[in-house]
Design a protein around this motif. Structure first.
Motif, PDB file in Angstrom:
ATOM      1  N   LEU A  47      -5.527  64.210  14.659  1.00 24.68           N
ATOM      2  CA  LEU A  47      -5.945  63.882  16.027  1.00 24.68           C
ATOM      3  C   LEU A  47      -4.752  63.412  16.854  1.00 24.68           C
ATOM      4  N   VAL A  48      -3.858  62.659  16.242  1.00 20.74           N
ATOM      5  CA  VAL A  48      -2.677  62.200  16.974  1.00 20.74           C
ATOM      6  C   VAL A  48      -1.837  63.407  17.385  1.00 20.74           C
ATOM      7  N   LEU A  96      -8.007  51.851  19.348  1.00 23.07           N
ATOM      8  CA  LEU A  96      -7.791  53.304  19.251  1.00 23.07           C
ATOM      9  C   LEU A  96      -6.564  53.605  18.391  1.00 23.07           C
ATOM     10  N   SER A  97      -5.492  52.851  18.617  1.00 24.88           N
ATOM     11  CA  SER A  97      -4.257  53.097  17.867  1.00 24.88           C
ATOM     12  C   SER A  97      -4.485  52.853  16.378  1.00 24.88           C
ATOM     13  N   PRO A 122       5.573  51.783  14.687  1.00 20.21           N
ATOM     14  CA  PRO A 122       5.081  51.577  16.052  1.00 20.21           C
ATOM     15  C   PRO A 122       3.595  51.226  15.979  1.00 20.21           C
ATOM     16  N   MET A 164      -7.250  53.042  14.701  1.00 21.00           N
ATOM     17  CA  MET A 164      -8.071  54.109  14.113  1.00 21.00           C
ATOM     18  C   MET A 164      -7.261  55.391  13.935  1.00 21.00           C
ATOM     19  N   LEU A 165      -6.457  55.687  14.937  1.00 19.94           N
ATOM     20  CA  LEU A 165      -5.735  56.966  14.927  1.00 19.94           C
ATOM     21  C   LEU A 165      -4.585  56.987  13.932  1.00 19.94           C
ATOM     22  N   LEU A 194      -5.445  59.098  11.242  1.00 22.16           N
ATOM     23  CA  LEU A 194      -5.940  60.432  11.612  1.00 22.16           C
ATOM     24  C   LEU A 194      -4.819  61.242  12.268  1.00 22.16           C
ATOM     25  N   MET A 212       6.811  54.964  22.887  1.00 16.09           N
ATOM     26  CA  MET A 212       5.348  54.856  22.926  1.00 16.09           C
ATOM     27  C   MET A 212       4.891  53.439  23.231  1.00 16.09           C
ATOM     28  N   PHE A 229       4.445  57.952  14.618  1.00 15.88           N
ATOM     29  CA  PHE A 229       3.370  56.964  14.587  1.00 15.88           C
ATOM     30  C   PHE A 229       2.609  56.946  13.254  1.00 15.88           C
ATOM     31  N   ARG A 246      -2.940  66.391  17.921  1.00 17.25           N
ATOM     32  CA  ARG A 246      -3.653  67.157  18.935  1.00 17.25           C
ATOM     33  C   ARG A 246      -3.549  66.513  20.321  1.00 17.25           C
ATOM     34  N   LEU A 256      -0.245  53.449  20.541  1.00 14.58           N
ATOM     35  CA  LEU A 256      -0.063  54.766  21.156  1.00 14.58           C
ATOM     36  C   LEU A 256      -0.119  54.618  22.671  1.00 14.58           C
TER      37      LEU A 256
END
Lengths: 461, 132
Positions: A47-48, A37-38, B43, A40-41, A44, B4, A60, A50, B46
């Motif tokens: 989306l991060v 997930l990290s 980082p 991919m994000l 984006l 994070m 990030f 949001r 998340l």
């Protein structure tokens, strides 16, 4: 797809996934854990923002803000940013910009005079200057040329229209540079300072900034200039009070003399053999703006035209090519009235389009007239705002809208007596044919005089 | 670790006692190195486990559209309805629908994976999804 917030980096999980894939060959089984997930994000950021918030997104998705900013504003990158900005600003300012005819600027005490064409060369870092002059005397034109000249002379100019200021200088500055660079104004200034370019902030038409914001604007300009080590050039109808750190020379525009008037008319295409007759036609006009319009309307001006008749004729001529000139004029009236009611000099583009389309539908006119209105030479649409190219257009069209909409002289006089419309009476009176209305307007303002020497109203006599 | 849970970006720095050992020249050198890091790692992770389950479902739907390029993706059913192991369903232009099961877990073991697959494969398989 199985998606989990947990870490799935586990040999047992991997082996189980392989086994399950073998067992269920009719399915494509995937597993996303925290790491997937990290990853991919990362690409984006929206989306991060949001789901994790602005701060997380900044750290990030843009992991190197400090270093990145440093890189952007240094060396080759910073130099390229500046080059691009100056090139884009230069082409924008040059487009449709009439040549600068040398006019006179005079210091406040009247002891020193110099040519408006020398303003850029005269300026030095830290030599702040205010240019004051009535409407139409060419202040904005002079500042636009000064910005061009300063850019060519190795300065980093930022041209801010004070009318767009709404309480936060940084926002207005970012908006001012946005068409010419992807950087913020502060990043641009950092880059400029690294390249040792002196920064100059040109604040045009402070009088067009809402009155309640003017002091705040100058306070913020002062603080910003201290931080950015910038020089300030500003223009307004009158000299404004500014904090000491940005106080400096105070120059006033001077009406063009005979030689300058002739040069001005020639610059707008008046032939030498026609100069005398055109000058006769233009006798009533004293400002650069009036002369520029009159020069474009030679032999088409109404007899004894005053300022209102001049602008009326000019706007009428500009709208002649429109598919529906009357409807277009009503759209301009509508926009002028909206600005008048809000005490601003602009409208949000989307709102201007929407409200004009509604008006045209009500009138039974083609909605395409909205686009014609936006392309009209009296209007400027930029930065998602619509404004009139000169405050006189707005004033004339507001006055005309009132004359058209009021059923009688008393009603018109009542509208013109409203405090924020005091400037409009001088436009409305010449537009109206009923002398009773003129008298009604004058009752309340006996000391005011019509600015047109040829106007037929009582004020002009 | 950063807030994070990832690695705090940092350059090469010499701090505390090392500064003293290096003397003033060492401090200058250290400052220079801090300003010009040779390696700076962003980082990496998340804090996904802090998402609420509703947020996770919406995130999965958004990823189905943005990362998997679905034409449409939406949460499947509401609380209390039989979902047959499907939390989000995504529809595509030229391939069968895909279904997603969102698990807001602190830890995820092989047995969790097995149960999750069984919930869909052993059920009525809504949407007859090819990708799961």
């Amino acid at each position: 797809m199985i998606v989990t917030t947990a870490d799935v980096r586990d040999t047992k999980v991997d082996l189980e996934l392989t086994r399950l894939r073998e067992q269920h060959r009719d399915l494509v089984i995937d597993l996303w854990g925290r790491q997937q997930l990290s990853d991919m994000l990362f690409a984006l950021p929206d989306l991060v923002r949001r789901f994790f918030g602005e701060d997380t997104m900044r750290v990030f998705c843009r992991p190197l803000p400090g270093v990145e900013a440093q890189a952007e504003s240094s060396g080759a990158t910073g130099g390229r940013v500046l080059e691009d900005y100056l090139a884009h600003l230069g082409s924008y300012l040059s487009e449709g910009l009439h040549e600068l005819v040398a006019l006179t600027l005079e210091d406040e005490g009247g002891t020193e005079r110099f040519s408006s064409t020398e303003l850029a060369a005269w300026l030095q870092p830290g030599r702040h200057v205010q240019v004051a002059g009535s409407s139409g005397t060419g202040k904005s034109h002079t500042l636009a040329h000064a910005a061009l000249g300063l850019a060519q002379a190795g300065w980093l100019p930022i041209l801010l229209r004070a009318g767009v200021y709404a309480g936060r200088l940084e926002d207005s500055l970012d908006e001012s540079v946005a068409p010419f660079t992807p950087q913020t104004a502060d990043s641009l200034v950092r880059a400029g300072r690294l390249e040792r370019l002196p920064v100059v902030l040109l604040v045009d038409a402070i009088n067009e900034c809402p009155v309640r914001f003017q002091d705040r604007l100058m306070q913020q300009v002062s603080s910003w200039c201290l931080r950015a080590e910038a020089t300030v050039v500003s223009s307004s109808h009158e000299f404004v009070h500014v904090p000491t750190v940005i106080s400096g020379a105070r120059l006033r525009t001077v009406d063009p003399d005979l030689r300058q008037r002739a040069a001005l008319l020639r610059s707008y295409g008046v032939r030498p053999e026609d100069e005398r007759s055109v000058e006769d036609e233009c006798e009533a006009f004293s400002t650069v703006f009036e002369l520029s319009l009159a020069a474009q309307l030679t032999q088409r001006l109404p007899a004894n035209a005053g300022r209102a008749a001049l602008l009326d004729a000019y706007i009428g001529e500009q709208l002649q090519q429109a598919s529906q000139p009357t409807a277009l004029r009503q759209v301009l009236h509508h926009w002028a009235m909206l600005m008048d009611e809000r005490l601003t000099g602009w409208l949000p583009l989307a709102e201007a389009q929407r409200s004009a389309a509604q008006l045209l539908t009500t009138l039974g006119a083609a909605v395409g007239v909205v686009d014609e209105a936006l392309r009209s030479p009296v209007v400027r649409a930029r930065h998602q705002r619509v404004e009139f190219r000169h405050e006189w257009y707005a004033q004339l069209l507001t006055a005309e809208a009132l004359v058209w909409s009021c059923t009688g002289g008393t009603e018109l006089a009542g509208e013109l007596r409203r405090p924020h419309r005091r400037k409009l009476a001088v436009w409305a009176v010449p537009l109206h044919s009923d002398p009773n209305v003129v008298r009604a307007c004058c009752v309340d303002s006996p000391t005011r005089r019509c600015s047109s020497r040829r106007c037929a109203c009582a004020w002009g006599r | 670790m950063d807030p994070m849970g990832g690695v705090v970006p940092r350059g090469i720095s010499v701090g505390g006692g090392d500064d003293a050992a290096l003397g003033s020249g060492g401090v200058d050198q250290a400052r220079e190195l801090e300003l010009s890091p040779l390696t700076v790692t962003a980082p990496l992770l998340l804090r996904t486990h802090e998402l609420s389950w509703e947020a996770l479902e919406h995130l999965v739907a958004a990823l189905a559209v943005q990362a998997d390029h679905a034409l449409e993706a939406r949460p499947f059913g509401r609380g209390g309805q039989a979902q047959n192991g499907v939390d989000v369903v995504a529809f595509f232009a030229s391939q069968p629908a895909a279904v997603y099961q969102a698990k807001r877990y602190e830890k995820f073991a092989a047995s969790d994976l097995r149960r999750a697959v069984l919930a869909y494969a052993g059920g009525s398989r809504p949407f007859d999804a090819g990708v799961w």
